[in-house]
Design an enzyme around this catalytic site. Sequence first.
Site, PDB file in Angstrom:
ATOM      1  N   LYS A  58      26.300  32.689  -0.428  1.00 19.84           N
ATOM      2  CA  LYS A  58      25.989  31.286  -0.149  1.00 19.84           C
ATOM      3  C   LYS A  58      24.492  31.080   0.039  1.00 19.84           C
ATOM      4  CE  LYS A  58      30.547  30.522   1.868  1.00 19.84           C
ATOM      5  NZ  LYS A  58      31.369  30.538   3.087  1.00 19.84           N
ATOM      6  N   GLN A 102      30.600  30.956   9.709  1.00 16.17           N
ATOM      7  CA  GLN A 102      31.476  31.737   8.837  1.00 16.17           C
ATOM      8  C   GLN A 102      32.779  32.094   9.552  1.00 16.17           C
ATOM      9  OE1 GLN A 102      31.102  32.483   5.558  1.00 16.17           O
ATOM     10  NE2 GLN A 102      33.152  33.367   5.669  1.00 16.17           N
ATOM     11  N   ASP A 125      30.521  21.833   6.221  1.00 19.98           N
ATOM     12  CA  ASP A 125      31.684  22.634   5.832  1.00 19.98           C
ATOM     13  C   ASP A 125      32.994  21.914   6.166  1.00 19.98           C
ATOM     14  OD1 ASP A 125      32.696  24.924   4.610  1.00 19.98           O
ATOM     15  OD2 ASP A 125      32.868  26.034   6.492  1.00 19.98           O
TER      16      ASP A 125
END
Length: 287
Positions: A58, A102, A125
């Site tokens: 990413k 994450q 996200d």
Amino acid sequence: MAQTQTARPMDGTALARRIIETSAATAAELRLRTGKAPCLATVLVGDDPASVTYVRMKRRRCESAGIVSRHVALPATSTTQDVVDAVTALSNDPDVHGILLQHPVGPHIDERAAFEAIDPAKDVDGVTMHSFAAMSFGLPGFVSCTPGGIMRLLDEYEVDLAGKHAVVVGRSAILGKPAGMLLLGRDATVTYCHSRTADLPSIVQQADVLLAAVGKPRFIAGADIKPGAVVLDAGYNDGNVGDVDFEAAAERARLITPVPGGVGPMTIAVLLEQTVAAATLQLGAAA
């Protein structure tokens, strides 16, 4: 003898490339107008190999799209408060426009508390309760990236969802549940299935649109795919296989996402697109 149908693959790699190219152009324009580039901060707890790889990938994609990447590495021994404090600091930093925590963070950490420390304006996200509510009510906000990528794929291949029976196998807070809400928002009739669903194959067989998101290799049998269905495989397991038996399913489906190269690239593309959008809003440079 009837000919065997071969599904058309849904090319997430090509679509993701176009989205990232557009995001890169927008980021460059934003930098020219404001003197600042979009910035995505990634937070990683521990050193799980898969998570390390995902974050590294990413960050590389960020750099290729003109997005500044900031990384916060926390030890596996971090407490919930440690993670919340790190995320809160990023939420309060005006030079950070998007935050990615994450998943997973470890069983000893309250992941929901950590997610909720993300400022909704920086939740690129789409993991906070605020973002889920916005998705559910069809209000402006950031969508969960994998479900958002799936919807973009459906649009790219002109899949009309109105009145269709969409079956979502999996109910995670960042994939199955939000995907179902996005499908419902497009007038699909949505059925959620999970580990306690009785006679799962009989429900899968009714799906005009099937989303597999369980994290179990070849969990969905090809023989259970409804002829002409659209199959979206959000699973990624050892050996580069998804949650659907691809070869057998491709003989019955109309459209199907390959693994890899289907849903996965779209997740990162939407993440970068939403980071640029968040930066645009925060810098007051919206068109």
